[in-house]
Motif scaffolding. Structure first.
Motif, PDB file in Angstrom:
ATOM      1  N   ASP A 132       6.593  13.331   1.429  1.00 33.78           N
ATOM      2  CA  ASP A 132       6.104  13.830   2.718  1.00 33.78           C
ATOM      3  C   ASP A 132       4.892  13.006   3.153  1.00 33.78           C
ATOM      4  O   ASP A 132       4.005  12.689   2.344  1.00 33.78           O
ATOM      5  CB  ASP A 132       5.694  15.297   2.591  1.00 33.78           C
ATOM      6  N   GLY A 133       4.839  12.670   4.439  1.00 38.13           N
ATOM      7  CA  GLY A 133       3.679  11.991   4.987  1.00 38.13           C
ATOM      8  C   GLY A 133       3.424  10.612   4.421  1.00 38.13           C
ATOM      9  O   GLY A 133       2.276  10.166   4.358  1.00 38.13           O
ATOM     10  N   ALA A 134       4.474   9.890   4.004  1.00 37.26           N
ATOM     11  CA  ALA A 134       4.287   8.593   3.349  1.00 37.26           C
ATOM     12  C   ALA A 134       3.977   7.457   4.325  1.00 37.26           C
ATOM     13  O   ALA A 134       3.407   6.447   3.925  1.00 37.26           O
ATOM     14  CB  ALA A 134       5.530   8.238   2.538  1.00 37.26           C
ATOM     15  N   PHE A 135       4.350   7.616   5.618  1.00 41.10           N
ATOM     16  CA  PHE A 135       4.266   6.497   6.550  1.00 41.10           C
ATOM     17  C   PHE A 135       3.558   6.891   7.844  1.00 41.10           C
ATOM     18  O   PHE A 135       3.724   8.007   8.326  1.00 41.10           O
ATOM     19  CB  PHE A 135       5.673   5.991   6.889  1.00 41.10           C
ATOM     20  N   ARG A 183       9.310  14.627   8.503  1.00 42.13           N
ATOM     21  CA  ARG A 183       8.767  14.917   7.169  1.00 42.13           C
ATOM     22  C   ARG A 183       8.017  13.720   6.593  1.00 42.13           C
ATOM     23  O   ARG A 183       6.930  13.876   6.025  1.00 42.13           O
ATOM     24  CB  ARG A 183       9.899  15.327   6.220  1.00 42.13           C
ATOM     25  N   VAL A 184       8.580  12.503   6.725  1.00 44.69           N
ATOM     26  CA  VAL A 184       7.956  11.342   6.073  1.00 44.69           C
ATOM     27  C   VAL A 184       6.821  10.748   6.908  1.00 44.69           C
ATOM     28  O   VAL A 184       6.087   9.891   6.417  1.00 44.69           O
ATOM     29  CB  VAL A 184       8.995  10.252   5.737  1.00 44.69           C
ATOM     30  N   LEU A 185       6.669  11.195   8.154  1.00 49.29           N
ATOM     31  CA  LEU A 185       5.559  10.724   8.972  1.00 49.29           C
ATOM     32  C   LEU A 185       4.266  11.452   8.610  1.00 49.29           C
ATOM     33  O   LEU A 185       4.266  12.665   8.380  1.00 49.29           O
ATOM     34  CB  LEU A 185       5.846  10.950  10.455  1.00 49.29           C
ATOM     35  N   ARG A 186       3.165  10.711   8.604  1.00 44.79           N
ATOM     36  CA  ARG A 186       1.855  11.329   8.463  1.00 44.79           C
ATOM     37  C   ARG A 186       1.475  12.029   9.765  1.00 44.79           C
ATOM     38  O   ARG A 186       1.946  11.634  10.837  1.00 44.79           O
ATOM     39  CB  ARG A 186       0.808  10.254   8.155  1.00 44.79           C
ATOM     40  N   PRO A 187       0.637  13.044   9.715  1.00 46.85           N
ATOM     41  CA  PRO A 187       0.113  13.602  10.967  1.00 46.85           C
ATOM     42  C   PRO A 187      -0.521  12.496  11.809  1.00 46.85           C
ATOM     43  O   PRO A 187      -1.288  11.672  11.317  1.00 46.85           O
ATOM     44  CB  PRO A 187      -0.934  14.604  10.477  1.00 46.85           C
ATOM     45  N   GLY A 188      -0.127  12.453  13.074  1.00 51.88           N
ATOM     46  CA  GLY A 188      -0.570  11.387  13.962  1.00 51.88           C
ATOM     47  C   GLY A 188       0.314  10.158  13.920  1.00 51.88           C
ATOM     48  O   GLY A 188       0.102   9.218  14.695  1.00 51.88           O
ATOM     49  N   GLY A 189       1.302  10.136  13.021  1.00 47.31           N
ATOM     50  CA  GLY A 189       2.190   8.982  12.893  1.00 47.31           C
ATOM     51  C   GLY A 189       3.209   8.902  14.015  1.00 47.31           C
ATOM     52  O   GLY A 189       3.455   9.874  14.730  1.00 47.31           O
TER      53      GLY A 189
END
Length: 262
Positions: free
Chosen positions: A117-120, A138-144
């Motif tokens: 989660d939040g890897a990119f 899911r794999v995006l960071r907050p603000g991604g």
């Protein structure tokens, strides 16, 4: 001086055999030069993707094909990962992207993304078969950011329906941009930009049609020369008579953001 024999045009059989023999791995379309054309969207996806890659710290390119589009970026983030599901493309993308420090992960198109989660902070894709919005979010960071060019509804259906016959309305409406917007928002993403265009394509010989349908396999699923020989022959005659076969591709540009408070 004896007259030189005039060159003869390739026969239908020659053209079909030529198109059938061209390798299909990767997303390099240079073979089509002089045989087919497609207008490009006004927004310039590769340029926009490269700009965002230059600002990112960790990026994921989904369904990268042979890695050609990702490799066009002058700068890649220190952490750059690409996924691809077709083994010949995995090998081609690996050879292309590993020298640039990017990791290629073999991942089926319909499987969950094998990342935390939040890897990119950036996820990109050019012409994904399907956008799995919950996994992207899911794999995006907050603000991604998710930045992608999608295939739109009824894309190249003038050609597709030459082989399949008329398709039902629900098939023609698939990939509709506003439906994808709703799915992205349901996954918790905010739409920053959504633009759509319909673009002219021209096929100048039947070899180009054969190679196109073998390369873009979802257009006419199960396409083979033998299975569609009558349709290919009638298309060949039409191109000889009219000079080209005209179709229209549908494309839309997506930019979506994961809220910072997610």
């Amino acid at each position: 001086m004896a007259d030189l024999p005039s060159p003869t045009s390739p026969t239908f059989e020659d053209l079909v055999a030529e198109g059938d023999a061209v390798p299909t791995e990767g997303w390099d379309f240079s073979w089509f030069e002089g045989r087919a054309t497609e207008a490009r969207p006004s927004w310039g996806y590769a340029r926009g993707m490269a700009e965002r890659m230059g600002r990112a710290s960790a990026a994921l390119d989904i369904q990268t094909g042979g890695g050609e589009v990702l490799d066009s970026a002058p700068r890649l983030p220190r952490l750059t990962v690409a996924t691809e599901g077709w083994p010949p493309n995995v090998a081609k993308a690996t050879a292309r992207l590993h020298p640039r420090g990017a990791v290629v992960v073999a991942c089926p198109e319909d499987a969950p993304l094998p990342f935390a989660d939040g890897a990119f902070d950036l996820v990109t894709s050019r012409h994904p078969v399907q956008a799995h919005w919950t996994e992207i979010a899911r794999v995006l960071r907050p603000g991604g950011t998710y930045f992608a060019q999608h295939v739109g509804p009824a894309s190249v259906f003038e050609l597709v329906e030459h082989f399949t016959g008329p398709l039902p309305d629900e098939v023609r409406a698939g990939r509709e941009p506003q439906r994808e917007r709703a799915d992205a928002e349901a996954a918790g993403l905010e739409i920053v930009e959504l633009r759509a265009e319909r673009l002219r394509m021209e096929f100048y010989d039947v070899a180009a049609v054969v190679h196109f349908l073998k390369k873009v396999v979802w257009m006419v699923p199960g396409f083979t020369v033998d299975a569609y020989l009558p349709q290919l022959r009638s298309l060949h005659e039409r191109i000889r008579s009219e000079g080209c076969f005209v179709a229209h591709s549908a494309r839309h540009l997506f930019e979506a953001r994961k809220p910072t408070d997610a």
